[in-house]
Design an enzyme around this catalytic site. Structure first.
Site, mmCIF file in Angstrom:
data_model
loop_
_atom_site.group_PDB
_atom_site.id
_atom_site.type_symbol
_atom_site.label_atom_id
_atom_site.label_comp_id
_atom_site.label_asym_id
_atom_site.label_seq_id
_atom_site.Cartn_x
_atom_site.Cartn_y
_atom_site.Cartn_z
ATOM 1 N N GLU A 116 9.231 16.304 -21.554
ATOM 2 C CA GLU A 116 8.060 15.190 -21.453
ATOM 3 C C GLU A 116 7.117 15.593 -20.327
ATOM 4 O O GLU A 116 7.260 16.570 -19.671
ATOM 5 C CB GLU A 116 8.632 13.780 -21.219
ATOM 6 C CG GLU A 116 9.350 13.484 -22.488
ATOM 7 C CD GLU A 116 9.987 12.002 -22.059
ATOM 8 O OE1 GLU A 116 9.271 10.822 -22.454
ATOM 9 O OE2 GLU A 116 11.270 11.759 -21.603
ATOM 10 N N HIS A 230 1.743 3.438 -19.626
ATOM 11 C CA HIS A 230 1.943 4.224 -20.573
ATOM 12 C C HIS A 230 0.781 4.619 -21.307
ATOM 13 O O HIS A 230 0.331 3.801 -21.942
ATOM 14 C CB HIS A 230 3.239 3.931 -21.499
ATOM 15 C CG HIS A 230 3.722 5.099 -22.173
ATOM 16 N ND1 HIS A 230 3.268 5.743 -23.253
ATOM 17 C CD2 HIS A 230 5.126 5.857 -22.006
ATOM 18 C CE1 HIS A 230 3.928 6.960 -23.595
ATOM 19 N NE2 HIS A 230 5.387 6.826 -22.772
ATOM 20 N N ARG A 276 1.582 11.242 -16.266
ATOM 21 C CA ARG A 276 1.148 10.064 -17.150
ATOM 22 C C ARG A 276 0.032 8.989 -16.629
ATOM 23 O O ARG A 276 -0.763 8.687 -17.103
ATOM 24 C CB ARG A 276 2.495 9.062 -17.103
ATOM 25 C CG ARG A 276 2.392 8.228 -18.089
ATOM 26 C CD ARG A 276 3.948 7.608 -18.303
ATOM 27 N NE ARG A 276 4.933 8.273 -19.002
ATOM 28 C CZ ARG A 276 6.166 7.914 -19.200
ATOM 29 N NH1 ARG A 276 6.644 6.804 -18.477
ATOM 30 N NH2 ARG A 276 6.799 8.633 -19.668
ATOM 31 N N HIS A 333 3.974 -0.282 -18.584
ATOM 32 C CA HIS A 333 5.323 0.362 -19.023
ATOM 33 C C HIS A 333 6.405 0.166 -17.868
ATOM 34 O O HIS A 333 7.644 -0.156 -18.449
ATOM 35 C CB HIS A 333 5.008 1.572 -19.218
ATOM 36 C CG HIS A 333 6.193 2.291 -19.601
ATOM 37 N ND1 HIS A 333 6.752 1.924 -21.098
ATOM 38 C CD2 HIS A 333 6.407 3.543 -19.484
ATOM 39 C CE1 HIS A 333 7.738 2.896 -21.245
ATOM 40 N NE2 HIS A 333 7.785 3.822 -20.439
ATOM 41 N N ARG A 368 5.787 7.552 -11.858
ATOM 42 C CA ARG A 368 7.414 7.933 -12.382
ATOM 43 C C ARG A 368 7.217 9.041 -13.538
ATOM 44 O O ARG A 368 6.580 9.139 -14.305
ATOM 45 C CB ARG A 368 8.056 6.607 -13.079
ATOM 46 C CG ARG A 368 9.463 6.994 -13.313
ATOM 47 C CD ARG A 368 10.159 5.730 -14.102
ATOM 48 N NE ARG A 368 9.342 5.487 -14.900
ATOM 49 C CZ ARG A 368 9.594 5.645 -16.363
ATOM 50 N NH1 ARG A 368 10.688 6.347 -16.518
ATOM 51 N NH2 ARG A 368 8.844 5.250 -17.301
HETATM 52 C C1 SIN Z 1 8.430 7.767 -23.460
HETATM 53 O O1 SIN Z 1 9.567 8.036 -24.221
HETATM 54 O O2 SIN Z 1 7.467 8.293 -23.392
HETATM 55 C C2 SIN Z 1 8.963 6.707 -22.296
HETATM 56 C C3 SIN Z 1 9.972 7.424 -21.231
HETATM 57 C C4 SIN Z 1 10.005 6.869 -20.034
HETATM 58 O O3 SIN Z 1 9.051 6.123 -19.766
HETATM 59 O O4 SIN Z 1 10.893 7.428 -19.149
#
Ligand code: SIN
Length: 523
Positions: A116, A230, A276, A333, A368
């Site tokens: 990610e 998010h 993010r 989020h 985060r």
């Molecule tokens: C996501 O799957 O994008 C969210 C995961 C997270 O916020 O840790």
């Protein structure tokens, strides 16, 4: 109305991943009660899509995970907490393996690991493709021991204080019976507050209850200006309609505007997998400029089988993934601030502990890193249970009678959410923040009064949301810089002056503290 009393060693407020993990472990040696405001496990944990970050594969190292977490956090993490939590990744995963949690595997039997935003390596364990939280919670629920008492549909109203010591809580069950719970230790595992905003990935339960209770008890809270938005909430039927996991971008999804132009190209070296906060701001600004934003999934292999929950949810909201474009908007989020706590959950109030999203340990800093929250919740619960060696016995205390609160002109939830979006959303400035603070001041008496049990549950929720909004807006106004998720239009740059400063609330008062010793118990 019936009054009931419970005496227990430890009472845990909240039954998400942090609360259940702590309950399971503490119940081995203590008498533990979990109170939870709806059904067992309902909340943000079971909605977690992406997964749990754990640097345990041969190609990975804890050092690399620590480095990524710190790099994403904009210099605002407590490095020693980051190390302690990431060190626990191995033992935490062993626990979940021992419970046969169905983490996804490759054909050769090795774990399938995802990537990610801002992770330099593949280290995200996931289950059911995009249903990791659901499966981890299912395993925890299956392993609840008989001696762990769980009270569902139980609303905690306020913490019970014996001078400076937390001695239990006052709450109400579904039938209206009022409970006094005396306990040696109270653990706030009550989650976040995304419901303060109209577009959010959060469960309906995430209304900041634990944050507000801690505020009323005089505990220290910090970093409340750091709400993580998010970048990719599905936006359909005129509203936020569920999260589109960052893993989709890890598998080749890219953000485009309505003309198909890549919005992250040239903005950051990591492009669509940039931190993010960077991606969320880019999406926000594109929308502000009047251009729609879409997640282009045409290059994501086998989208519908890889992300079955997300694909089904999109279909339910009239968006067909087969067309290749999913409309998005940023949404509230994860609250990175919260009740100031060390890695073992100790807070500024003796007898009061905080873990999971309700806590601010310094793990996440100002932004985060994806999939670090399930890890923090599980590891924090484990460290709490291991560290809670001595607790003084629970004892009844004399309680003050609170005057009944007069409720008038109470805002309804959508009105509060709209105000928060307009004035305290992803990008803000002094003018907007002063506007919402002035509005919140009309409820100041209510915010600063106790959570007495004469309040209807829905009024208590509004009170908790107003209190949390009060802290968020006040903290956002105080921090005169932009850093990670805290974006001020009038202070667009990160300032070295603010680098080591935390905006805190204690005994209802805002103060700015220099952070020197990141390891001591806050207080
Ligand atoms: C996501 O799957 O994008 C969210 C995961 C997270 O916020 O840790």
């Amino acid at each position: 109305m019936q009054s009931k009393t419970i005496t227990t060693d430890v009472v845990i407020i909240g039954s998400g991943l942090a609360g259940l993990m702590a309950g399971l472990q503490l119940a081995k040696t203590r008498n533990v009660t979990i109170v939870t405001k709806s059904t067992l496990g309902a909340g943000n944990s079971e909605r977690a899509q992406g997964g749990i970050a754990a640097p345990i594969a041969a190609h990975d190292t804890s050092f690399s995970h620590i480095e990524d977490t710190l790099a994403a956090g904009y210099g605002h993490n407590h490095a020693s907490v980051v190390e302690k939590i990431i060190e626990q990744a191995g033992p935490v995963m062993e626990m979940f393996f021992s419970w046969n949690t169905p983490f996804d595997k490759e054909k050769d039997g090795t774990f399938q690991l995802a990537k990610e935003g801002a992770h330099s390596r593949r280290r995200i364990f996931h289950a059911g493709g995009d249903a990791t939280g659901f499966y981890m919670m299912e395993r925890l629920k299956k392993n609840i021991p008989d001696n762990l008492r769980i009270l569902e549909f139980f609303t905690a109203y306020d913490l019970l204080m014996d001078k400076e010591h937390c001695a239990g809580l006052i709450g109400k069950d579904r039938s209206g019976s009022i409970y006094t719970v005396y306990s040696s230790a109270v653990v706030l595992a009550s989650g976040g507050c995304g419901q303060l905003f109209p577009v959010t990935s959060n469960a309906p339960e995430a209304t900041g209850d634990g944050l507000a209770m801690a505020f009323r008890a005089g505990a220290k809270l910090k970093d409340m200006e750091f709400m993580q938005f998010h970048p990719t909430m599905l936006f359909a039927e005129g509203r936020g309609a569920g999260l589109l996991s960052e893993v989709i971008r890890g598998e080749g999804g890219v953000l485009v505007d309505e003309e198909g132009g890549r919005i992250m190209k040239g903005l950051h070296p990591l492009e669509d997998l940039a931190p993010r906060a960077v991606v969320a701001q880019a999406v926000f600004e594109t929308l502000e400029a009047g251009r729609g934003v879409f997640l282009d999934i045409r290059n994501v292999p086998d989208f519908e089988n890889t992300f079955p929950t997300i694909a089904a949810n999109a279909g339910k909201h009239g968006v067909d993934p087969a067309e290749g474009y999913l409309p998005v908007r940023p949404g509230a989020h994860f609250m990175m601030g919260g009740i100031a706590a060390d890695a073992r959950g100790r807070t500024s109030v003796e007898g009061l502990y905080a873990i999971g999203e309700a806590a601010c340990t310094g793990m996440h800093g100002a932004n985060r890193l994806a999939s670090n929250s399930l890890l923090e919740a599980a590891a924090g619960a484990k460290l709490l249970a291991e560290g809670m060696t001595e607790v003084r016995p629970a004892k009844p205390i004399r309680q003050e009678k609170n005057a009944r609160q007069r409720i008038f002109n109470m805002p309804v939830k959508p009105a509060l959410q709209q105000r928060m979006e307009q004035c305290c959303g992803l990008v803000k400035d002094k003018h907007m923040l002063v506007e919402i603070i002035d509005w919140l001041k009309t409820y100041q008496d209510f915010i600063f009064s106790p959570g007495e049990t004469g309040l209807l549950q829905e009024n208590l929720t509004t009170k908790n949301m107003l209190t949390t909004a009060w802290m968020m807006a006040g903290s956002a106004l105080a921090r005169q810089e932009s850093r990670g998720a805290h974006i001020r239009r009038d202070y667009p740059d990160q300032s070295s002056e603010w680098g080591q400063s935390a905006v805190c609330w204690q005994h209802g008062v805002l103060q700015i503290e220099k952070e020197t010793d990141h390891e001591s118990v806050p207080g």
